[in-house]
Design a protein around this motif. Structure first.
Motif, PDB file in Angstrom:
ATOM      1  N   MET A   1       0.820  -1.202   0.000  1.00  0.00           N
ATOM      2  CA  MET A   1       0.000   0.000   0.000  1.00  0.00           C
ATOM      3  C   MET A   1       0.863   1.265   0.000  1.00  0.00           C
ATOM      4  SD  MET A   1      -3.287  -0.881   0.027  1.00  0.00           S
ATOM      5  CE  MET A   1      -4.169   0.402   0.868  1.00  0.00           C
ATOM      6  N   ASP A   2       2.170   1.103  -0.028  1.00  0.00           N
ATOM      7  CA  ASP A   2       3.070   2.254  -0.063  1.00  0.00           C
ATOM      8  C   ASP A   2       2.807   3.147  -1.269  1.00  0.00           C
ATOM      9  OD1 ASP A   2       4.245   1.286   2.223  1.00  0.00           O
ATOM     10  OD2 ASP A   2       5.972   0.423   1.204  1.00  0.00           O
ATOM     11  N   VAL A   3       2.262   2.578  -2.321  1.00  0.00           N
ATOM     12  CA  VAL A   3       2.010   3.329  -3.540  1.00  0.00           C
ATOM     13  C   VAL A   3       1.039   4.490  -3.295  1.00  0.00           C
ATOM     14  CG1 VAL A   3       0.096   1.880  -4.362  1.00  0.00           C
ATOM     15  CG2 VAL A   3       1.529   3.073  -6.003  1.00  0.00           C
ATOM     16  N   PHE A   4       0.215   4.396  -2.257  1.00  0.00           N
ATOM     17  CA  PHE A   4      -0.766   5.436  -1.968  1.00  0.00           C
ATOM     18  C   PHE A   4      -0.244   6.514  -1.007  1.00  0.00           C
ATOM     19  CE2 PHE A   4      -4.110   1.889  -2.554  1.00  0.00           C
ATOM     20  CZ  PHE A   4      -4.135   2.080  -3.923  1.00  0.00           C
ATOM     21  N   GLU A   5       0.929   6.335  -0.433  1.00  0.00           N
ATOM     22  CA  GLU A   5       1.413   7.252   0.614  1.00  0.00           C
ATOM     23  C   GLU A   5       1.448   8.708   0.189  1.00  0.00           C
ATOM     24  OE1 GLU A   5       4.929   6.202   2.786  1.00  0.00           O
ATOM     25  OE2 GLU A   5       4.232   4.139   3.037  1.00  0.00           O
ATOM     26  N   GLU A   6       1.971   8.991  -0.991  1.00  0.00           N
ATOM     27  CA  GLU A   6       2.071  10.380  -1.442  1.00  0.00           C
ATOM     28  C   GLU A   6       0.684  11.001  -1.602  1.00  0.00           C
ATOM     29  OE1 GLU A   6       3.772  12.866  -5.253  1.00  0.00           O
ATOM     30  OE2 GLU A   6       4.739  10.969  -4.739  1.00  0.00           O
ATOM     31  N   TYR A   7      -0.242  10.241  -2.172  1.00  0.00           N
ATOM     32  CA  TYR A   7      -1.616  10.729  -2.320  1.00  0.00           C
ATOM     33  C   TYR A   7      -2.234  11.014  -0.956  1.00  0.00           C
ATOM     34  CZ  TYR A   7      -6.573  10.963  -3.325  1.00  0.00           C
ATOM     35  OH  TYR A   7      -7.870  11.383  -3.398  1.00  0.00           O
ATOM     36  N   LEU A   8      -2.101  10.077  -0.043  1.00  0.00           N
ATOM     37  CA  LEU A   8      -2.703  10.215   1.288  1.00  0.00           C
ATOM     38  C   LEU A   8      -2.113  11.391   2.056  1.00  0.00           C
ATOM     39  CD1 LEU A   8      -2.816   6.426   2.152  1.00  0.00           C
ATOM     40  CD2 LEU A   8      -4.785   7.900   1.664  1.00  0.00           C
ATOM     41  N   ALA A   9      -0.841  11.643   1.875  1.00  0.00           N
ATOM     42  CA  ALA A   9      -0.180  12.755   2.579  1.00  0.00           C
ATOM     43  C   ALA A   9      -0.762  14.106   2.179  1.00  0.00           C
ATOM     44  CB  ALA A   9       1.324  12.719   2.312  1.00  0.00           C
ATOM     45  N   LYS A  10      -1.381  14.179   1.039  1.00  0.00           N
ATOM     46  CA  LYS A  10      -1.964  15.443   0.554  1.00  0.00           C
ATOM     47  C   LYS A  10      -3.351  15.725   1.122  1.00  0.00           C
ATOM     48  CE  LYS A  10       0.591  15.255  -3.765  1.00  0.00           C
ATOM     49  NZ  LYS A  10       0.513  15.057  -5.206  1.00  0.00           N
ATOM     50  N   ILE A  11      -3.929  14.750   1.835  1.00  0.00           N
ATOM     51  CA  ILE A  11      -5.246  14.963   2.443  1.00  0.00           C
ATOM     52  C   ILE A  11      -5.024  15.704   3.759  1.00  0.00           C
ATOM     53  CG2 ILE A  11      -7.331  13.875   3.358  1.00  0.00           C
ATOM     54  CD1 ILE A  11      -6.699  11.472   1.499  1.00  0.00           C
ATOM     55  N   ASP A  12      -5.405  16.975   3.800  1.00  0.00           N
ATOM     56  CA  ASP A  12      -5.103  17.828   4.947  1.00  0.00           C
ATOM     57  C   ASP A  12      -5.815  17.409   6.230  1.00  0.00           C
ATOM     58  OD1 ASP A  12      -3.387  19.443   3.464  1.00  0.00           O
ATOM     59  OD2 ASP A  12      -5.015  20.758   2.827  1.00  0.00           O
ATOM     60  N   ASP A  13      -7.067  17.051   6.134  1.00  0.00           N
ATOM     61  CA  ASP A  13      -7.841  16.704   7.324  1.00  0.00           C
ATOM     62  C   ASP A  13      -7.448  15.302   7.795  1.00  0.00           C
ATOM     63  OD1 ASP A  13     -10.126  15.491   8.841  1.00  0.00           O
ATOM     64  OD2 ASP A  13     -11.006  17.479   8.501  1.00  0.00           O
ATOM     65  N   ALA A  14      -6.911  15.214   8.993  1.00  0.00           N
ATOM     66  CA  ALA A  14      -6.413  13.938   9.521  1.00  0.00           C
ATOM     67  C   ALA A  14      -7.514  12.887   9.643  1.00  0.00           C
ATOM     68  CB  ALA A  14      -5.738  14.148  10.872  1.00  0.00           C
ATOM     69  N   ASP A  15      -8.716  13.297  10.035  1.00  0.00           N
ATOM     70  CA  ASP A  15      -9.827  12.352  10.155  1.00  0.00           C
ATOM     71  C   ASP A  15     -10.231  11.804   8.780  1.00  0.00           C
ATOM     72  OD1 ASP A  15      -9.957  12.645  12.917  1.00  0.00           O
ATOM     73  OD2 ASP A  15     -11.447  14.255  12.807  1.00  0.00           O
ATOM     74  N   HIS A  16     -10.255  12.672   7.792  1.00  0.00           N
ATOM     75  CA  HIS A  16     -10.584  12.235   6.438  1.00  0.00           C
ATOM     76  C   HIS A  16      -9.503  11.292   5.915  1.00  0.00           C
ATOM     77  CE1 HIS A  16     -13.212  16.062   5.676  1.00  0.00           C
ATOM     78  NE2 HIS A  16     -13.648  15.319   6.680  1.00  0.00           N
TER      79      HIS A  16
END
Length: 123
Positions: free
Chosen positions: A1-16
């Motif tokens: 699932m490391d492939v999604f890390e960069e995308y996920l890091a861009k989601i500002d809201d921690a809960d989202h």
């Protein structure tokens, strides 16, 4: 699932971000044979090179895109779950529950329906 890390890091809201991680982890756990990638700026799962399902995040919801034919197949389910939807995707508000049974049926449908598909998208 490391492939999604960069995308996920861009989601500002921690809960989202945590909610999206939860859903992506669930898909990966239930369907471990699906390949993961980010394309068109969205995490997606593929099978033998064909698109199965994609996810994206907007301010108040997560969009889930399983392709138009699948949207038609499950439109009544989206209505029953009070998910807004269009021709190619449906939305789950961050304050709504994720219907994992529905998500599982959608992914299973696409895997089965596209088992002989040789293109990325349905023709």
């Amino acid at each position: 699932m490391d492939v999604f890390e960069e995308y996920l890091a861009k989601i500002d809201d921690a809960d989202h971000r945590e909610r999206v991680i939860e859903v992506l982890d669930w898909v990966h756990e239930i369907f471990p044979k699906l390949d993961t990638r980010v394309a068109w700026n969205q995490p997606m799962f593929t099978d033998h090179g064909t698109f199965i399902i994609g996810f994206s995040v907007v301010q108040k919801h997560m969009s889930i895109a399983p392709e138009g034919l699948t949207m038609e197949q499950f439109s009544k389910d989206f209505e029953q779950n009070d998910y807004s939807f269009g021709k190619k995707m449906f939305r789950i508000q961050f304050d709504q529950e994720v219907n994992y049974d529905l998500l599982k049926r959608i992914i299973e449908f696409n895997i089965e329906d596209k088992k002989d598909c040789t293109s990325f998208w349905r023709n």
